[in-house]
Scaffold this active site. Sequence first.
Site, short mmCIF file in Angstrom:
data_model
loop_
_atom_site.label_atom_id
_atom_site.label_comp_id
_atom_site.label_asym_id
_atom_site.label_seq_id
_atom_site.Cartn_x
_atom_site.Cartn_y
_atom_site.Cartn_z
CE1 TYR A 1 -3.93 2.22 0.65
CE2 TYR A 1 -2.61 3.17 2.42
CZ TYR A 1 -3.74 3.21 1.60
OH TYR A 1 -4.64 4.25 1.73
CG ASP A 2 2.80 2.12 3.66
OD1 ASP A 2 1.58 1.90 3.61
OD2 ASP A 2 3.45 2.11 4.72
CG ASN B 1 -12.53 -3.48 13.49
OD1 ASN B 1 -13.24 -3.80 12.54
ND2 ASN B 1 -11.37 -4.05 13.73
CG PHE B 2 -12.82 0.77 18.47
CD1 PHE B 2 -12.28 -0.51 18.41
CD2 PHE B 2 -12.01 1.81 18.94
CE1 PHE B 2 -10.95 -0.74 18.79
CE2 PHE B 2 -10.69 1.58 19.33
CZ PHE B 2 -10.16 0.30 19.24
CD GLN C 1 -1.93 1.59 18.77
OE1 GLN C 1 -1.63 1.57 19.96
NE2 GLN C 1 -2.53 0.56 18.20
NE ARG D 1 -0.80 7.56 9.75
CZ ARG D 1 -1.32 6.39 9.44
NH1 ARG D 1 -2.60 6.18 9.53
NH2 ARG D 1 -0.53 5.42 9.04
#
Length: 313
Positions: free
Chosen positions: A147-148, A192-193, A211, A279
């Site tokens: 991806y990156d 998800n959460f 993170q 980030r």
Amino acid sequence: MPLRKTILVTGGAGFIGSHLCARLLNAGADVICADNFYTGSKDNVIDLLDNPHFELMRHDVTFPLYVEVDEIYNLACPASPVHYQYDPVQTTKTSVHGAINMLGLAKRTGAKILQASTSEVYGDPEIHPQTEDYRGRVNPIGPRGCYDEGKRCAETLFFDYHRQHALKIRVARIFNTYGPNMHPNDGRVVSNFIVQALKGEDLTIYGDGQQTRSFCYVDDLVDGLIRLMNAPDDITGPINLGNPGEFTIRELAEQVIRQTSAKSQMVPRPLPEDDPLQRCPDITLAKKALGWQPKIALKQGLEKTIAYFRDLM
Ligand code: NAD
Ligand code: UDP
């Protein structure tokens, strides 16, 4: 040039693409949505199908496309780590061959073209918050490399077509974006959460949950993309688009539990390899060049997203 602009949105049946198509139609454009439905679905654009100015095409951007357009938003690419790592070779092909094909289309038609790049070009960053001149710390051979590096190579192609063929390009580096139309099994943290909380399941915290990420509501992001496309041609980017509000993953989990009134706990899960520790976008450039900054706070955006998933489930 006809009065109505014709705009191609690749990946238009995905999460961000579906919001973008709706906004462009509202603004009076003819919209062609090209998607192979790998992670997107017709359901995301079902309300647009009756609009005579909307055209949905099943098309894979790794193959050439021949249409006549004025602008191209190139969004086609799976964005969730779970999905882009499922078939990593196809992920790189989608970014690289997809960019070559769409740039070729822009060259032939003279269309302006915008690339949906990503904060992942910064990898696991050593500088914080990330500015556009930071060159990043990506592991080219790790599981996120498909991806990156695919997105990094696409940026290279955009700038080479700009220098070599004078194409009108725009490169947006999008930071974590969330909102309605995310796929419930998408695997990204916000969906998800919320899905876990609404089902009364425990929230899966990868690693220690310290993170950080910065979460931008989709309406803000789409506004930024459209402003970038309509900016003067010397504003090529790359330009960060994201919400500078920074949260640990644990803080996000607490916020989702509060807003859903769930009884869920947090359960630890292994941290995926090369998961960036922090980030956060520096959006000084977007503010200055586009007069853009996000307006929707996390709490407000989560409210709308939770309402969407409640309806869906
Ligand atoms: P998404 O997975 O919901 O949408 C991607 C769309 O592209 C899907 O509809 C999918 O079916 C389509 N697609 C994938 N491969 C294709 C191919 N080969 N040909 C045609 N269509 C293809 O993801 P999203 O969150 O809406 O992301 C849209 C774009 O924004 C992506 O390019 C992504 O890399 C970028 N981006 C998103 C985020 C984010 O947080 N959502 C962050 C950074 C960058
Ligand atoms: N994450 C998590 N639990 C989940 C899904 C993700 O703790 O159920 C973490 C993940 O490890 C990462 C962050 O949330 O640190 C954001 O993950 P996501 O997949 O949404 O996007 P990324 O920014 O990593 O591409």
